[in-house]
Design a protein around this motif. Structure first.
Motif, PDB file in Angstrom:
ATOM      1  N   ARG A   1       0.743  -1.162  -0.111  1.00 49.03           N
ATOM      2  CA  ARG A   1       0.035  -0.075   0.096  1.00 49.03           C
ATOM      3  C   ARG A   1       0.766   1.174   0.006  1.00 49.03           C
ATOM      4  O   ARG A   1       0.624   2.022   1.014  1.00 49.03           O
ATOM      5  N   VAL A   2       1.735   1.352  -1.098  1.00 53.13           N
ATOM      6  CA  VAL A   2       2.411   2.486  -1.018  1.00 53.13           C
ATOM      7  C   VAL A   2       1.751   3.831  -1.507  1.00 53.13           C
ATOM      8  O   VAL A   2       0.896   3.619  -2.620  1.00 53.13           O
ATOM      9  N   ARG A   3       1.824   4.737  -0.887  1.00 56.47           N
ATOM     10  CA  ARG A   3       1.164   6.089  -1.190  1.00 56.47           C
ATOM     11  C   ARG A   3       2.034   6.936  -2.008  1.00 56.47           C
ATOM     12  O   ARG A   3       2.457   7.583  -1.520  1.00 56.47           O
ATOM     13  N   GLN A   4       1.793   6.853  -3.272  1.00 50.94           N
ATOM     14  CA  GLN A   4       2.646   7.614  -4.160  1.00 50.94           C
ATOM     15  C   GLN A   4       2.103   9.164  -3.909  1.00 50.94           C
ATOM     16  O   GLN A   4       1.213   9.345  -3.689  1.00 50.94           O
ATOM     17  N   GLY A   5       3.355   9.857  -3.837  1.00 49.86           N
ATOM     18  CA  GLY A   5       3.051  11.170  -3.776  1.00 49.86           C
ATOM     19  C   GLY A   5       3.394  11.652  -2.225  1.00 49.86           C
ATOM     20  O   GLY A   5       3.147  12.858  -1.982  1.00 49.86           O
ATOM     21  N   TYR A   6       3.420  10.539  -1.292  1.00 49.61           N
ATOM     22  CA  TYR A   6       3.529  10.833   0.120  1.00 49.61           C
ATOM     23  C   TYR A   6       5.276  10.500   0.319  1.00 49.61           C
ATOM     24  O   TYR A   6       5.308  10.354   1.462  1.00 49.61           O
ATOM     25  N   LEU A   7       5.782  10.423  -0.557  1.00 54.39           N
ATOM     26  CA  LEU A   7       7.313  10.162  -0.130  1.00 54.39           C
ATOM     27  C   LEU A   7       8.020  11.502  -0.476  1.00 54.39           C
ATOM     28  O   LEU A   7       7.541  12.610  -0.654  1.00 54.39           O
ATOM     29  N   MET A   8       9.565  11.215  -0.810  1.00 53.65           N
ATOM     30  CA  MET A   8      10.085  12.305  -1.342  1.00 53.65           C
ATOM     31  C   MET A   8      10.904  12.288  -2.480  1.00 53.65           C
ATOM     32  O   MET A   8      12.085  12.191  -2.767  1.00 53.65           O
ATOM     33  N   GLU A   9      10.076  11.743  -3.616  1.00 51.98           N
ATOM     34  CA  GLU A   9      10.557  11.770  -4.896  1.00 51.98           C
ATOM     35  C   GLU A   9      10.963  13.039  -5.577  1.00 51.98           C
ATOM     36  O   GLU A   9      10.060  13.761  -5.492  1.00 51.98           O
ATOM     37  N   SER A  10      12.012  13.030  -6.133  1.00 51.45           N
ATOM     38  CA  SER A  10      12.347  14.527  -6.854  1.00 51.45           C
ATOM     39  C   SER A  10      11.675  14.678  -7.980  1.00 51.45           C
ATOM     40  O   SER A  10      11.159  13.750  -8.522  1.00 51.45           O
TER      41      SER A  10
END
Ligand code: SF4
Length: 249
Positions: free
Chosen positions: A237-246
């Protein structure tokens, strides 16, 4: 827990994982990596039960890669498999000699050994025409690897249930990915699988970081039951947009 209920639980979780991740298809030839530890024995035994009940037809064989460690004995594995009617063979390798000769000082013995072992398995699967390689990694392995990656390599990653190898040919599956180690340990003990020691010179010594993470998770689970299940769930359940992607391309 009663052995029949424990077996039912492990089979249910394994069957669910196989279906959920599309691990085994009609006509597959599955090769189980049987190291002789509790995990690989449980995997082989449960896959054989599921194979007999499965709506799809697939073949199941087991291979034990002999790493060349002087104390490693394959006879108990061969005898047990023969008695049970499991299709099994032993492949001798030169892992020990290569690790001893080529490992750079200060680098991990286990990491090198595991890479070589994986390479041997890939070679066998290609040579013998197996379509899937089944490994005995379980739910604890997945969440321990997640924490180890975060703690020591600064990445968020784990062991995927299905992995297409870089050679573009081999496919690795992990049918026990939803089964926790305590269930496997209890099951293997009651079933009396002939668990053998790998005989390697660093067994029980090398992987201190994993041991620490395992102890940490055990403590957290005791204090807050359900933490391990929550961590396992988080992997799907990875919440795309809630990590620190450049934002850079
Ligand atoms: S514990 Fe021994 S057999 Fe297992 S990966 Fe490490 S070196 Fe290889």
């Amino acid at each position: 827990m009663r052995i029949d209920l424990l077996e039912k639980k492990i089979l249910r979780k394994t069957g669910q994982a196989i279906a959920e991740f599309g691990m085994i298809e009609d006509g597959d030839r599955v090769l189980v990596a049987l190291s002789g530890g509790k995990d690989s024995w449980t995997l082989l035994h449960c896959l054989e039960i599921l194979r007999r009940r499965a709506p799809v037809a697939f073949e199941l064989d087991a291979v034990t890669v002999h790493p060349g460690f002087p104390g490693f004995r394959t006879e108990p594995l061969e005898d047990y498999c023969a008695a049970r009617g499991y299709r099994h063979f032993v492949e001798r390798s030169q892992i020990y000699e290569i690790v001893e000769a080529k490992r750079h000082p200060g680098t991990s013995y286990c990491a090198f050994c595991s890479r070589l072992r994986r390479g041997v398995l890939y070679g066998i699967a290609r040579r013998e025409g197996f379509t899937k390689i089944a490994l005995g990694h379980h739910a604890d392995d997945l969440i321990e690897t997640l924490l180890l990656s975060q703690f020591y390599t600064g990445e968020i990653k784990s062991m995927p249930p299905v992995l297409r190898a870089e050679d573009g040919q081999n496919v690795v599956i992990r049918p026990l990915c939803r089964v926790f180690e305590e269930d496997i340990r209890a099951y293997a003990t009651v079933m009396g699988f002939p668990v053998v020691c790998c005989g390697c010179p660093v067994c029980g010594v090398e992987d201190q970081k994993r041991k620490q993470v395992k102890a940490l998770l055990r403590q957290l689970e005791t204090e807050h039951p359900g933490i391990k299940a929550s961590m396992l769930s988080s992997l799907g359940r990875v919440r795309q947009g809630y990590l620190m992607e450049s934002a850079a391309p």
